[in-house]
Motif scaffolding. Structure first.
Motif, PDB file in Angstrom:
ATOM      1  N   ALA A   1       1.773  -9.384  -3.433  1.00  0.00           N
ATOM      2  CA  ALA A   1       0.926  -9.331  -4.678  1.00  0.00           C
ATOM      3  C   ALA A   1      -0.658  -9.844  -4.141  1.00  0.00           C
ATOM      4  CB  ALA A   1       1.422  -9.983  -5.668  1.00  0.00           C
ATOM      5  N   ILE A   2      -0.834 -10.490  -3.016  1.00  0.00           N
ATOM      6  CA  ILE A   2      -2.277 -11.108  -2.597  1.00  0.00           C
ATOM      7  C   ILE A   2      -2.415 -10.629  -1.179  1.00  0.00           C
ATOM      8  CG2 ILE A   2      -1.160 -13.421  -2.248  1.00  0.00           C
ATOM      9  CD1 ILE A   2      -3.486 -14.559  -3.175  1.00  0.00           C
ATOM     10  N   LYS A   3      -3.840 -10.556  -1.062  1.00  0.00           N
ATOM     11  CA  LYS A   3      -4.345 -10.274   0.151  1.00  0.00           C
ATOM     12  C   LYS A   3      -5.558 -11.039   0.508  1.00  0.00           C
ATOM     13  CE  LYS A   3      -0.618  -8.034   1.789  1.00  0.00           C
ATOM     14  NZ  LYS A   3       0.384  -8.435   2.571  1.00  0.00           N
ATOM     15  N   VAL A   4      -6.064 -11.417   1.852  1.00  0.00           N
ATOM     16  CA  VAL A   4      -7.472 -11.507   2.184  1.00  0.00           C
ATOM     17  C   VAL A   4      -7.875 -10.232   2.849  1.00  0.00           C
ATOM     18  CG1 VAL A   4      -8.774 -13.046   3.610  1.00  0.00           C
ATOM     19  CG2 VAL A   4      -6.929 -14.044   2.496  1.00  0.00           C
ATOM     20  N   VAL A   5      -9.025  -9.808   2.490  1.00  0.00           N
ATOM     21  CA  VAL A   5      -9.559  -8.666   2.918  1.00  0.00           C
ATOM     22  C   VAL A   5     -11.005  -9.181   3.973  1.00  0.00           C
ATOM     23  CG1 VAL A   5     -10.805  -6.440   2.715  1.00  0.00           C
ATOM     24  CG2 VAL A   5      -8.725  -7.361   1.236  1.00  0.00           C
ATOM     25  N   MET A   6     -11.006  -9.005   5.106  1.00  0.00           N
ATOM     26  CA  MET A   6     -12.268  -9.612   5.886  1.00  0.00           C
ATOM     27  C   MET A   6     -12.015  -9.084   7.355  1.00  0.00           C
ATOM     28  SD  MET A   6     -10.978 -13.419   6.559  1.00  0.00           S
ATOM     29  CE  MET A   6     -10.096 -14.036   7.990  1.00  0.00           C
ATOM     30  N   THR A   7     -13.104  -8.969   7.940  1.00  0.00           N
ATOM     31  CA  THR A   7     -13.465  -8.701   9.211  1.00  0.00           C
ATOM     32  C   THR A   7     -13.101  -9.764  10.242  1.00  0.00           C
ATOM     33  OG1 THR A   7     -15.546  -8.894   9.165  1.00  0.00           O
ATOM     34  CG2 THR A   7     -14.684  -6.634   8.768  1.00  0.00           C
TER      35      THR A   7
ATOM     36  N   PRO B   1      -3.693 -13.025  10.846  1.00  0.00           N
ATOM     37  CA  PRO B   1      -2.994 -12.250  10.247  1.00  0.00           C
ATOM     38  C   PRO B   1      -3.573 -11.527   8.933  1.00  0.00           C
ATOM     39  CG  PRO B   1      -1.698 -14.539  10.431  1.00  0.00           C
ATOM     40  CD  PRO B   1      -3.168 -14.635  10.995  1.00  0.00           C
ATOM     41  N   HIS B   2      -5.043 -11.971   8.582  1.00  0.00           N
ATOM     42  CA  HIS B   2      -6.005 -11.529   7.535  1.00  0.00           C
ATOM     43  C   HIS B   2      -6.857 -10.594   8.037  1.00  0.00           C
ATOM     44  CE1 HIS B   2      -3.973 -14.407   5.106  1.00  0.00           C
ATOM     45  NE2 HIS B   2      -4.299 -15.494   5.931  1.00  0.00           N
ATOM     46  N   ILE B   3      -6.729 -10.576   9.576  1.00  0.00           N
ATOM     47  CA  ILE B   3      -8.114  -9.675  10.016  1.00  0.00           C
ATOM     48  C   ILE B   3      -7.463  -8.299  10.455  1.00  0.00           C
ATOM     49  CG2 ILE B   3      -9.258  -9.293  12.236  1.00  0.00           C
ATOM     50  CD1 ILE B   3      -9.479 -12.373  12.572  1.00  0.00           C
ATOM     51  N   ARG B   4      -7.709  -7.412   9.950  1.00  0.00           N
ATOM     52  CA  ARG B   4      -7.590  -5.980   9.969  1.00  0.00           C
ATOM     53  C   ARG B   4      -8.483  -4.939  10.287  1.00  0.00           C
ATOM     54  NH1 ARG B   4      -5.394  -8.343   5.425  1.00  0.00           N
ATOM     55  NH2 ARG B   4      -3.199  -8.303   5.187  1.00  0.00           N
ATOM     56  N   ASN B   5      -8.235  -3.778  10.959  1.00  0.00           N
ATOM     57  CA  ASN B   5      -9.007  -2.816  11.465  1.00  0.00           C
ATOM     58  C   ASN B   5      -9.214  -2.038  10.154  1.00  0.00           C
ATOM     59  OD1 ASN B   5      -6.610  -1.284  11.298  1.00  0.00           O
ATOM     60  ND2 ASN B   5      -6.369  -1.211  13.552  1.00  0.00           N
ATOM     61  N   LYS B   6     -10.209  -1.152  10.427  1.00  0.00           N
ATOM     62  CA  LYS B   6     -10.692  -0.276   9.347  1.00  0.00           C
ATOM     63  C   LYS B   6      -9.672   0.579   8.529  1.00  0.00           C
ATOM     64  CE  LYS B   6     -14.125   3.023   7.814  1.00  0.00           C
ATOM     65  NZ  LYS B   6     -15.401   3.636   8.265  1.00  0.00           N
ATOM     66  N   PRO B   7      -8.757   1.412   9.391  1.00  0.00           N
ATOM     67  CA  PRO B   7      -7.524   2.104   8.734  1.00  0.00           C
ATOM     68  C   PRO B   7      -6.525   1.011   7.932  1.00  0.00           C
ATOM     69  CG  PRO B   7      -7.819   2.823  11.167  1.00  0.00           C
ATOM     70  CD  PRO B   7      -8.659   1.449  10.996  1.00  0.00           C
ATOM     71  N   ARG B   8      -6.452  -0.042   8.526  1.00  0.00           N
ATOM     72  CA  ARG B   8      -5.371  -0.926   7.560  1.00  0.00           C
ATOM     73  C   ARG B   8      -6.367  -1.602   6.534  1.00  0.00           C
ATOM     74  NH1 ARG B   8      -3.582  -5.754  11.309  1.00  0.00           N
ATOM     75  NH2 ARG B   8      -2.259  -6.241   9.256  1.00  0.00           N
ATOM     76  N   ARG B   9      -7.544  -1.768   6.487  1.00  0.00           N
ATOM     77  CA  ARG B   9      -8.231  -2.301   5.263  1.00  0.00           C
ATOM     78  C   ARG B   9      -8.013  -1.141   4.200  1.00  0.00           C
ATOM     79  NH1 ARG B   9     -11.882  -4.394   8.999  1.00  0.00           N
ATOM     80  NH2 ARG B   9     -13.451  -2.424   8.486  1.00  0.00           N
ATOM     81  N   GLU B  10      -8.467   0.249   4.691  1.00  0.00           N
ATOM     82  CA  GLU B  10      -8.525   1.343   3.868  1.00  0.00           C
ATOM     83  C   GLU B  10      -7.078   1.510   3.188  1.00  0.00           C
ATOM     84  OE1 GLU B  10      -9.723   4.002   1.215  1.00  0.00           O
ATOM     85  OE2 GLU B  10     -10.986   2.793   2.557  1.00  0.00           O
TER      86      GLU B  10
ATOM     87  N   ASP C   1     -17.471 -10.805   1.675  1.00  0.00           N
ATOM     88  CA  ASP C   1     -18.724  -9.910   1.324  1.00  0.00           C
ATOM     89  C   ASP C   1     -18.040  -8.330   1.146  1.00  0.00           C
ATOM     90  OD1 ASP C   1     -20.662 -11.532   1.625  1.00  0.00           O
ATOM     91  OD2 ASP C   1     -20.357 -11.388   3.966  1.00  0.00           O
ATOM     92  N   MET C   2     -16.964  -8.143   1.594  1.00  0.00           N
ATOM     93  CA  MET C   2     -16.239  -6.881   1.522  1.00  0.00           C
ATOM     94  C   MET C   2     -15.819  -6.370   0.055  1.00  0.00           C
ATOM     95  SD  MET C   2     -14.246  -6.453   5.184  1.00  0.00           S
ATOM     96  CE  MET C   2     -14.633  -4.712   4.976  1.00  0.00           C
ATOM     97  N   TRP C   3     -16.056  -5.328  -0.235  1.00  0.00           N
ATOM     98  CA  TRP C   3     -15.595  -4.730  -1.440  1.00  0.00           C
ATOM     99  C   TRP C   3     -16.585  -4.995  -2.672  1.00  0.00           C
ATOM    100  CZ3 TRP C   3      -9.473  -4.829  -1.568  1.00  0.00           C
ATOM    101  CH2 TRP C   3      -9.161  -3.952  -0.318  1.00  0.00           C
ATOM    102  N   LEU C   4     -17.688  -5.627  -2.400  1.00  0.00           N
ATOM    103  CA  LEU C   4     -18.545  -6.087  -3.432  1.00  0.00           C
ATOM    104  C   LEU C   4     -19.376  -5.195  -3.925  1.00  0.00           C
ATOM    105  CD1 LEU C   4     -19.356  -9.942  -2.673  1.00  0.00           C
ATOM    106  CD2 LEU C   4     -17.621  -9.055  -4.164  1.00  0.00           C
ATOM    107  N   THR C   5     -19.596  -4.117  -3.174  1.00  0.00           N
ATOM    108  CA  THR C   5     -20.576  -3.016  -3.561  1.00  0.00           C
ATOM    109  C   THR C   5     -19.970  -1.565  -3.139  1.00  0.00           C
ATOM    110  OG1 THR C   5     -21.591  -2.834  -1.296  1.00  0.00           O
ATOM    111  CG2 THR C   5     -22.518  -4.538  -2.990  1.00  0.00           C
ATOM    112  N   GLY C   6     -20.189  -0.642  -4.062  1.00  0.00           N
ATOM    113  CA  GLY C   6     -19.894   0.762  -3.506  1.00  0.00           C
ATOM    114  C   GLY C   6     -18.184   0.693  -3.585  1.00  0.00           C
ATOM    115  N   PHE C   7     -17.498  -0.098  -4.248  1.00  0.00           N
ATOM    116  CA  PHE C   7     -15.989  -0.188  -4.155  1.00  0.00           C
ATOM    117  C   PHE C   7     -15.564   0.123  -5.781  1.00  0.00           C
ATOM    118  CE2 PHE C   7     -11.886  -2.433  -3.863  1.00  0.00           C
ATOM    119  CZ  PHE C   7     -11.299  -1.418  -3.074  1.00  0.00           C
ATOM    120  N   ASN C   8     -14.825   1.156  -5.960  1.00  0.00           N
ATOM    121  CA  ASN C   8     -14.489   1.498  -7.439  1.00  0.00           C
ATOM    122  C   ASN C   8     -12.868   1.282  -7.592  1.00  0.00           C
ATOM    123  OD1 ASN C   8     -14.695   2.194  -9.806  1.00  0.00           O
ATOM    124  ND2 ASN C   8     -14.655   4.399  -9.568  1.00  0.00           N
ATOM    125  N   VAL C   9     -12.627   0.246  -8.529  1.00  0.00           N
ATOM    126  CA  VAL C   9     -11.408  -0.048  -8.755  1.00  0.00           C
ATOM    127  C   VAL C   9     -11.062  -0.158 -10.229  1.00  0.00           C
ATOM    128  CG1 VAL C   9      -9.344  -1.507  -8.311  1.00  0.00           C
ATOM    129  CG2 VAL C   9     -10.816  -1.286  -6.482  1.00  0.00           C
TER     130      VAL C   9
END
Length: 521
Positions: free
Chosen positions: A72-78, A89-98, A118-126
């Motif tokens: 139910a919870i994830k960190v999204v970062m490069t 464990p929280h570092i993912r490549n682009k396909p996994r982040r998508e 910084d990720m998903w703060l712009t241009g990301f629609n949820v």
């Protein structure tokens, strides 16, 4: 950079993160009680993302999973291989982040919370995202872009909520001023106290609907809902029929109640977890439970039931208790019905219900559902029953007949529907043949001239002709429609169908043919 590093060290101290984690967990769980949705936590650094995630998981270990498709919870970062081992464990490549993004966008996916820098703060629609926890200094365009993540339109979401841990109110005001100066319009922000004020107003409206009211005959006492908070699960569920009756007996009671509770629920969702919401939450749950059963559509309605999920969960939460599972039919004072809604036993229970207006409401919903089912099989029969039901309900709504009389008429209509199902046996026709027979029989002069036997022969021949000429895409192919029209007219002429009625009969037969092919697809 030095100042940022100093602030990051203070904001990211272990003691503070433990306090913030507890506040986020408690706050978000209360938000979910009021409205389904998702949350985003914006942190100052990747380190804080990882450590705040660790603190939250300590409090709710069942939220965590090492599998990207679970949890139910994830960190999204490069990151890179040179980052600390506990970050990996929280570092993912682009396909996994998508893949995570797709999970987060899905309102039915259990991924409820993400932590980002910084990720998903712009241009990301949820659209399901309704809460943002800001624990990072932001200003101007970046702040407006971040806040916009929670303001996407979604179902009955009244708006997004921003929880500020660093005192960004002044930066927000400046960002809003810039937004307005550059042509932005509309109300972009609402203080929680304003939401609480609106909630109180809507709450009073709902309380008034369940209060006393005057009829030409007498003063009706207010509805006593005390058992909703003090009673057993069965007693709580047993309140719902009488509560519906109280609403339905008022002029436009159903529409007023559904609208008022919807508006209260929206304001309540924005005001949570203000202390005032805790005071009235049991009453709100009761109002939502009544609204859910009032607003529920006919049994065969294609509309998604998601709009009712929240209220249903509230009912279930109260019904499942140490006493065991409650039989909802028994709680409502009804025997469990035959699976057929038109059985004699069930109709008899409808006739004997003490809540007369509720019985009318239930019967009309069941009959509308039955008519909708028939509309996919027999266009003439469905149209006829729909007109009969509409005429009966119009007389009731204009108070030309009393509830007891309309109940008898609706029960009579239900029995006519049941009897219509047996016509095929009497006529020696299949269901498809009966549908075409009804299309022909709609013309009284044809019945008088040709008689039942000839109409049965025409119906059988039409069914065979339709089956031989239909394709899945025939409604879109004018040449096939034209060919079938010629065949239908030829069959009607061959059997002596009245010439002046042939065109209308042909149109009805083609309409029935379209239903038949859709039913077979």
């Amino acid at each position: 950079k030095t100042k940022w590093a100093q602030l990051e060290a203070v904001v990211g101290s272990q003691k503070r993160l433990a306090i913030v984690a507890r506040d986020i967990v408690e706050h978000f769980e209360k938000r979910l009680e009021a409205m389904d949705g998702k949350a985003m936590v914006v942190c100052m650094s990747r380190r804080i993302c990882v450590e705040l995630h660790r603190e939250i998981v300590k409090l709710r270990p069942d939220w965590e999973s090492g599998d990207d498709e679970q949890g139910a919870i994830k960190v999204v970062m490069t990151g890179s291989a040179s980052d600390p081992s506990d970050w990996q464990p929280h570092i993912r490549n682009k396909p996994r982040r998508e893949a995570l993004a797709n999970r987060f966008r899905n309102p039915d996916d259990p991924l409820r919370m993400v932590l980002v820098r910084d990720m998903w703060l712009t241009g990301f629609n949820v659209p399901p995202l309704h809460t943002m926890y800001l624990d990072k200094p932001m200003r101007g365009h970046g702040l407006m872009q971040a806040i916009a993540r929670v303001n996407r339109v979604f179902r009955d979401k009244p708006g997004g909520l921003v929880v500020d841990y660093l005192g960004l109110a002044q930066e927000l005001k400046q960002a809003l001023a810039t937004y307005t100066e550059n042509g932005g319009t509309g109300r972009t922000a609402l203080d929680q106290e304003e939401a609480v004020t609106v909630m109180r107003e809507k709450y009073e409206v709902c309380c008034g609907l369940f209060g006393s009211y005057t009829t030409p005959e007498a003063v009706v006492e207010g509805f006593d809902r005390a058992l909703w908070t003090t009673g057993t699960p069965q007693e709580r569920l047993g309140l719902l029929p009488a509560a519906q009756e109280h609403i339905l007996a008022q002029e436009n009671g159903k529409d007023r109640c559904v609208r008022a509770v919807r508006e209260l629920s929206q304001a309540f969702a924005l005001a949570v977890p203000h202390e005032e919401t805790l005071r009235i939450r049991d009453d709100v749950a009761f109002f939502q439970a009544v609204q859910a059963v009032l607003a529920k559509r006919a049994p065969d309605d294609a509309r998604s039931e998601r709009e009712l999920d929240h209220a249903v969960r509230r009912i279930i939460a109260r019904a499942v208790a140490p006493e065991g599972v409650t039989d909802i039919f028994a709680a409502a004072g009804l025997e469990k019905p035959d699976l057929s809604i038109l059985s004699d036993e069930f109709l008899a229970e409808m006739r004997d219900m003490p809540q007369r207006n509720l019985a009318v409401e239930l019967l009309q919903k069941l009959l509308k559902g039955e008519i909708k089912t028939r509309r996919r099989k027999n266009v003439v029969q469905a149209r006829s029953f729909a007109e009969m039901l509409e005429q009966t309900l119009r007389r009731y709504q204009s108070r030309a007949i009393e509830a007891a009389q309309i109940i008898e008429e609706l029960i009579g209509l239900a029995k006519e529907m049941r009897e219509a199902d047996r016509r095929g046996e009497r006529l020696g026709l299949s269901d498809d043949e009966v549908a075409f027979y009804d299309a022909l029989e709609a013309n009284d002069s044809a019945v008088a001239v040709l008689g039942d036997e000839t109409l049965r022969d025409i119906a059988r021949e039409l069914v065979q002709a339709v089956r031989n000429n239909l394709t899945i895409d025939w409604p879109l192919r004018e040449n096939v429609r034209a060919q079938l029209r010629v065949i239908v007219k030829r069959i009607l002429r061959k059997h002596g169908y009245p010439p002046d009625k042939q065109e209308k009969a042909t149109q009805t037969v083609l309409e029935q043919a379209e239903l038949s092919i859709r039913a077979d697809v």
